[in-house]
Design an enzyme around this catalytic site. Structure first.
Site, PDB file in Angstrom:
ATOM      1  N   THR A 157      88.085  17.155 -95.555  1.00 12.52           N
ATOM      2  CA  THR A 157      89.128  16.157 -95.806  1.00 12.52           C
ATOM      3  C   THR A 157      88.652  14.956 -96.623  1.00 12.52           C
ATOM      4  OG1 THR A 157      88.678  15.053 -93.696  1.00 12.52           O
ATOM      5  CG2 THR A 157      90.358  16.798 -93.699  1.00 12.52           C
ATOM      6  N   TRP A 158      87.459  15.067 -97.223  1.00 11.51           N
ATOM      7  CA  TRP A 158      86.964  13.970 -98.045  1.00 11.51           C
ATOM      8  C   TRP A 158      87.968  13.741 -99.170  1.00 11.51           C
ATOM      9  CZ3 TRP A 158      81.134  13.354 -99.352  1.00 11.51           C
ATOM     10  CH2 TRP A 158      80.929  12.157-100.042  1.00 11.51           C
ATOM     11  N   ASP A 177      87.293  19.492 -90.731  1.00 10.05           N
ATOM     12  CA  ASP A 177      86.200  18.529 -90.691  1.00 10.05           C
ATOM     13  C   ASP A 177      86.665  17.220 -91.318  1.00 10.05           C
ATOM     14  OD1 ASP A 177      83.086  18.021 -90.552  1.00 10.05           O
ATOM     15  OD2 ASP A 177      83.784  17.327 -92.513  1.00 10.05           O
ATOM     16  N   TYR A 185      85.886   8.572 -94.161  1.00 11.88           N
ATOM     17  CA  TYR A 185      86.731   9.087 -95.237  1.00 11.88           C
ATOM     18  C   TYR A 185      87.992   8.228 -95.323  1.00 11.88           C
ATOM     19  CZ  TYR A 185      83.883  13.374 -94.699  1.00 11.88           C
ATOM     20  OH  TYR A 185      82.866  14.292 -94.583  1.00 11.88           O
TER      21      TYR A 185
END
Length: 109
Positions: free
Chosen positions: A21-22, A50, A55
């Site tokens: 999910t960066w 993740d 983030y």
């Protein structure tokens, strides 16, 4: 779609590939599309998600929380804390804040 499964010791098998999910949660204009993409991945068998408090300063966790609404029991949820939160009461507080953003009462890893 066939997803290869892996194990962590004696734990239940989980998909060997997950969704990262960066860069998610950085723009409110994209949040619904990002959540829909994560949901689609879960529906296709990519049930490991993740994320991290770092983030988008928690924004990615908020996207994940939206994405897994009604699907929490099907998802293996992984999150991480900032390095300066990696100990003692700071870690506990960081994890509790992550859980609020994720709208979950537990992390799997």
């Amino acid at each position: 779609m066939s997803v290869t499964m892996g194990r962590f010791g004696d734990q239940q098998a989980v998909p060997a590939i997950g969704q990262g999910t960066w860069y998610m949660g950085q723009s409110s204009a994209h949040r619904s599309q990002e959540a829909a993409a994560l949901r689609a991945g879960v529906e296709l068998g990519l049930t490991v998600i993740d994320t991290a408090e770092m983030y988008a300063d928690g924004g990615a966790e908020e996207v994940v929380g939206e994405a897994i609404r009604g699907l929490r029991d099907r998802v293996t949820l992984v999150s991480k804390v900032y390095p300066w939160h990696a100990g003692g009461h700071k870690m506990r507080e960081a994890c509790e804040a992550s859980l609020r953003r994720l709208k979950s009462d537990y992390l799997d890893l």
